[in-house]
Scaffold this motif. Structure first.
Motif, PDB file in Angstrom:
ATOM      1  N   PHE A  74       0.811  -1.227   0.000  1.00  0.00           N
ATOM      2  CA  PHE A  74       0.000   0.000   0.000  1.00  0.00           C
ATOM      3  C   PHE A  74       0.844   1.277   0.000  1.00  0.00           C
ATOM      4  CE2 PHE A  74      -2.581  -3.230   2.249  1.00  0.00           C
ATOM      5  CZ  PHE A  74      -3.666  -3.288   1.394  1.00  0.00           C
ATOM      6  N   PHE A  75       2.035   1.223  -0.584  1.00  0.00           N
ATOM      7  CA  PHE A  75       2.884   2.416  -0.640  1.00  0.00           C
ATOM      8  C   PHE A  75       3.139   2.899  -2.067  1.00  0.00           C
ATOM      9  CE2 PHE A  75       4.503   1.118   3.677  1.00  0.00           C
ATOM     10  CZ  PHE A  75       4.108   2.275   4.331  1.00  0.00           C
ATOM     11  N   SER A  76       2.639   2.193  -3.064  1.00  0.00           N
ATOM     12  CA  SER A  76       2.966   2.553  -4.450  1.00  0.00           C
ATOM     13  C   SER A  76       2.422   3.922  -4.853  1.00  0.00           C
ATOM     14  CB  SER A  76       2.438   1.479  -5.408  1.00  0.00           C
ATOM     15  OG  SER A  76       3.139   0.264  -5.219  1.00  0.00           O
ATOM     16  N   ASN A  77       1.301   4.330  -4.272  1.00  0.00           N
ATOM     17  CA  ASN A  77       0.716   5.619  -4.612  1.00  0.00           C
ATOM     18  C   ASN A  77       1.023   6.682  -3.571  1.00  0.00           C
ATOM     19  OD1 ASN A  77      -0.267   4.579  -6.940  1.00  0.00           O
ATOM     20  ND2 ASN A  77      -2.412   4.580  -6.362  1.00  0.00           N
ATOM     21  N   ASN A  78       2.095   6.476  -2.820  1.00  0.00           N
ATOM     22  CA  ASN A  78       2.581   7.485  -1.879  1.00  0.00           C
ATOM     23  C   ASN A  78       3.776   8.183  -2.526  1.00  0.00           C
ATOM     24  OD1 ASN A  78       4.058   8.821   0.203  1.00  0.00           O
ATOM     25  ND2 ASN A  78       2.951   7.610   1.729  1.00  0.00           N
ATOM     26  N   ARG A  79       3.601   9.474  -2.841  1.00  0.00           N
ATOM     27  CA  ARG A  79       4.622  10.193  -3.600  1.00  0.00           C
ATOM     28  C   ARG A  79       5.891  10.432  -2.804  1.00  0.00           C
ATOM     29  NH1 ARG A  79       0.543  14.947  -5.316  1.00  0.00           N
ATOM     30  NH2 ARG A  79       0.273  14.754  -3.062  1.00  0.00           N
ATOM     31  N   THR A  80       5.829  10.283  -1.473  1.00  0.00           N
ATOM     32  CA  THR A  80       7.026  10.496  -0.661  1.00  0.00           C
ATOM     33  C   THR A  80       7.892   9.254  -0.581  1.00  0.00           C
ATOM     34  OG1 THR A  80       5.964   9.834   1.424  1.00  0.00           O
ATOM     35  CG2 THR A  80       5.704  12.133   0.731  1.00  0.00           C
ATOM     36  N   ARG A  81       7.392   8.116  -1.056  1.00  0.00           N
ATOM     37  CA  ARG A  81       8.152   6.868  -0.997  1.00  0.00           C
ATOM     38  C   ARG A  81       8.775   6.600  -2.361  1.00  0.00           C
ATOM     39  NH1 ARG A  81       7.166   3.525   3.522  1.00  0.00           N
ATOM     40  NH2 ARG A  81       8.811   2.287   2.531  1.00  0.00           N
ATOM     41  N   THR A  82       9.986   7.033  -2.525  1.00  0.00           N
ATOM     42  CA  THR A  82      10.685   6.861  -3.804  1.00  0.00           C
ATOM     43  C   THR A  82      11.142   5.421  -4.025  1.00  0.00           C
ATOM     44  OG1 THR A  82      12.767   7.515  -2.742  1.00  0.00           O
ATOM     45  CG2 THR A  82      11.461   9.249  -3.823  1.00  0.00           C
ATOM     46  N   ASP A  83      11.050   4.578  -2.993  1.00  0.00           N
ATOM     47  CA  ASP A  83      11.451   3.183  -3.131  1.00  0.00           C
ATOM     48  C   ASP A  83      10.328   2.319  -3.715  1.00  0.00           C
ATOM     49  OD1 ASP A  83      10.141   3.855  -0.761  1.00  0.00           O
ATOM     50  OD2 ASP A  83      10.864   2.077   0.302  1.00  0.00           O
ATOM     51  N   TYR A  84       9.179   2.947  -4.031  1.00  0.00           N
ATOM     52  CA  TYR A  84       8.065   2.225  -4.643  1.00  0.00           C
ATOM     53  C   TYR A  84       7.689   2.893  -5.963  1.00  0.00           C
ATOM     54  CZ  TYR A  84       7.164  -0.387  -0.333  1.00  0.00           C
ATOM     55  OH  TYR A  84       7.269  -1.223   0.750  1.00  0.00           O
ATOM     56  N   GLN A  85       7.352   2.072  -6.958  1.00  0.00           N
ATOM     57  CA  GLN A  85       6.898   2.590  -8.248  1.00  0.00           C
ATOM     58  C   GLN A  85       5.378   2.765  -8.237  1.00  0.00           C
ATOM     59  OE1 GLN A  85       8.790   3.556 -10.906  1.00  0.00           O
ATOM     60  NE2 GLN A  85      10.554   3.169  -9.578  1.00  0.00           N
ATOM     61  N   PRO A  86       4.869   3.884  -8.776  1.00  0.00           N
ATOM     62  CA  PRO A  86       3.409   4.088  -8.820  1.00  0.00           C
ATOM     63  C   PRO A  86       2.719   2.999  -9.625  1.00  0.00           C
ATOM     64  CG  PRO A  86       4.589   6.121  -9.330  1.00  0.00           C
ATOM     65  CD  PRO A  86       5.613   5.029  -9.330  1.00  0.00           C
ATOM     66  N   ILE A  87       1.478   2.710  -9.283  1.00  0.00           N
ATOM     67  CA  ILE A  87       0.683   1.742 -10.028  1.00  0.00           C
ATOM     68  C   ILE A  87       0.375   2.321 -11.404  1.00  0.00           C
ATOM     69  CG2 ILE A  87      -1.485   0.452 -10.082  1.00  0.00           C
ATOM     70  CD1 ILE A  87      -1.570   0.679  -7.047  1.00  0.00           C
ATOM     71  N   PRO A  88       0.650   1.587 -12.490  1.00  0.00           N
ATOM     72  CA  PRO A  88       0.355   2.108 -13.837  1.00  0.00           C
ATOM     73  C   PRO A  88      -1.127   2.451 -13.999  1.00  0.00           C
ATOM     74  CG  PRO A  88       1.716   0.127 -13.944  1.00  0.00           C
ATOM     75  CD  PRO A  88       1.270   0.249 -12.520  1.00  0.00           C
ATOM     76  N   ASN A  89      -1.395   3.496 -14.748  1.00  0.00           N
ATOM     77  CA  ASN A  89      -2.783   3.929 -14.932  1.00  0.00           C
ATOM     78  C   ASN A  89      -3.656   2.867 -15.593  1.00  0.00           C
ATOM     79  OD1 ASN A  89      -1.975   6.318 -13.804  1.00  0.00           O
ATOM     80  ND2 ASN A  89      -2.886   7.611 -15.385  1.00  0.00           N
ATOM     81  N   TRP A  90      -3.061   2.039 -16.484  1.00  0.00           N
ATOM     82  CA  TRP A  90      -3.865   1.033 -17.162  1.00  0.00           C
ATOM     83  C   TRP A  90      -4.461   0.017 -16.192  1.00  0.00           C
ATOM     84  CZ3 TRP A  90      -2.776  -4.083 -16.610  1.00  0.00           C
ATOM     85  CH2 TRP A  90      -1.480  -4.445 -16.242  1.00  0.00           C
ATOM     86  N   VAL A  91      -3.803  -0.160 -15.045  1.00  0.00           N
ATOM     87  CA  VAL A  91      -4.312  -1.093 -14.040  1.00  0.00           C
ATOM     88  C   VAL A  91      -5.696  -0.658 -13.564  1.00  0.00           C
ATOM     89  CG1 VAL A  91      -3.967  -1.955 -11.683  1.00  0.00           C
ATOM     90  CG2 VAL A  91      -2.044  -1.871 -13.281  1.00  0.00           C
TER      91      VAL A  91
END
Length: 395
Positions: A74-91
């Motif tokens: 649950f950290f992929s959409n947290n902009r302060t966590r650079t160690d996680y990649q955002p969830i692609p929009n197509w998902v």
């Protein structure tokens, strides 16, 4: 000897069962049912209703697994966590499609059963049993839209925990209400929430998850507003309405008129499950809820599904519900061993082990019950064609 979970009283009760529900939701009456009435006409007459239910269930499970793959913590959409990649929009586009198809198939399975003359108690149990699993999976998928972290308009594991309990609690209370009244009063929030989830997924795909990281009027963060709305749907709308219906059924004598002990016994395993899950989360030596949020939520949600399915079987067969549940007891023993004995170094392994065991036992329970009813009614689960009558058919 094969294990059988349904006894003769259950089977005889299923023989007498008649479906009775009331859906007064404006969204359902004026939008969804007209749409479903048009959709069901497109189905071939040989298509089994349970197959619609199961395919819709699989769409929802795929949605859950897809989002979990990209955002397990649950950290992929947290902009302060650079160690996680955002969830692609197509998902999110795929999620919206899966949610829409799952809801549509779930809404048309009963109509297909009546259209083909293949309605059986198994169909309702199969439908509501699947829903008891999905109502726990759907909010977990939504949590990934906001993610964890207050510093970036996210939530916390405790907010997710509370939201999860409000949603599954609402589902349980609805079926407890039917256990006492004999009528399934479908909550207004159900179809509205299903449509809202599709819209939320679509908007997230179009504009990105950042669209929800805003402050609303009066300084309210959108994440609090949305999650608070989920909780309000249970506490403000569904629960009072259920209590009113139960009270009216007792006053008018139109319900089951069960004694106080018989009425409250189904609540006992759910209350104990809530207390055990709070206890484990609070006194966990390794803060298990925070660091293994998804597995923790899934574990007690599977137990909730088992408790609820057993309640549904009791209400449909007009038998008394049990006040105990073996899966809940297993969860309680694990919580005691970890928190009281202080086995911090084994806590994660114990949680994952209990999770696997509970999933397998619940799956075995569901499959066995379905097979028992198929044997009794001489039907196939995923086909309209009747099968040869069994010699050991229960009278």
């Amino acid at each position: 000897m094969a294990i059988k979970y349904l006894n003769n009283d259950h089977i005889k009760g299923f023989d007498k069962y008649k479906y009775n529900s009331l859906d007064t939701s404006p969204v359902a009456v004026y939008v969804m049912h007209p749409f479903w009435n048009a959709v069901v006409k497109l189905y071939p007459m040989w298509l089994a209703p349970n197959l619609l239910t199961f395919v819709g269930f699989l769409f929802q499970v795929y949605l859950f697994l897809l989002v979990a793959y990209y955002d397990w913590d649950f950290f992929s959409n947290n902009r302060t966590r650079t160690d996680y990649q955002p969830i692609p929009n197509w998902v999110w586009y795929v999620a919206a499609i899966c949610q829409f198809l799952g809801h549509t198939l779930d809404g048309t399975d009963g109509k297909q059963a009546r259209r083909t003359g293949s309605s059986t108690p198994l169909g309702e149990l199969f439908d509501h049993g699947s829903d008891s699993i999905l109502c726990a999976l759907m909010p977990i998928g939504l949590f990934s839209i906001f993610g964890k972290g207050f510093e970036d308009f996210g939530g916390s594991s405790w907010i997710f925990f509370a939201t999860q309990w409000h949603i599954i609690g609402t589902f349980f209370i609805t079926h407890w209400e039917k256990y006492l009244t004999g009528v399934l009063f479908l909550p207004w929030s159900y179809d509205f929430s299903q449509v809202a989830i599709v819209i939320v997924y679509l908007l997230t795909g179009i504009f990105g998850f950042e669209v929800w990281k805003v402050v609303l009027p009066l300084g309210i963060q959108f994440n609090y507003f949305f999650l608070g709305l989920c909780c309000a749907g249970a506490v403000v709308f569904s629960l009072p309405y259920s209590i009113y219906n139960i009270s009216r059924a007792y006053q008018n004598g139109t319900g089951k008129n069960r004694s106080f002990n018989e009425a409250v016994s189904p609540l006992i395993p759910m209350i104990l499950l809530l207390l055990i899950s709070i206890f484990w989360a609070l006194f966990s030596p390794t803060d298990i809820l925070e660091h293994h949020t998804r597995i923790f939520l899934l574990t007690f949600s599977a137990i909730f599904s088992n408790i609820t399915v057993r309640l549904i079987i009791s209400q449909m067969s007009d038998t008394l519900a049990y006040a105990n549940n073996s899966l809940m007891m297993l969860f309680g023993v694990a919580a005691f061993v970890v928190c009281v004995l202080g086995l911090a170094e084994y806590e994660v392994r114990i949680l994952h082990g209990v999770f696997v065991i509970i999933q397998l036992l619940h799956f075995h329970y569901l499959v066995t019950v379905v097979n028992q009813l198929c044997d009794h009614f001489n039907i196939y689960a995923f086909s309209i064609t009747s099968r040869p009558r069994q010699k050991n058919h229960v009278k």
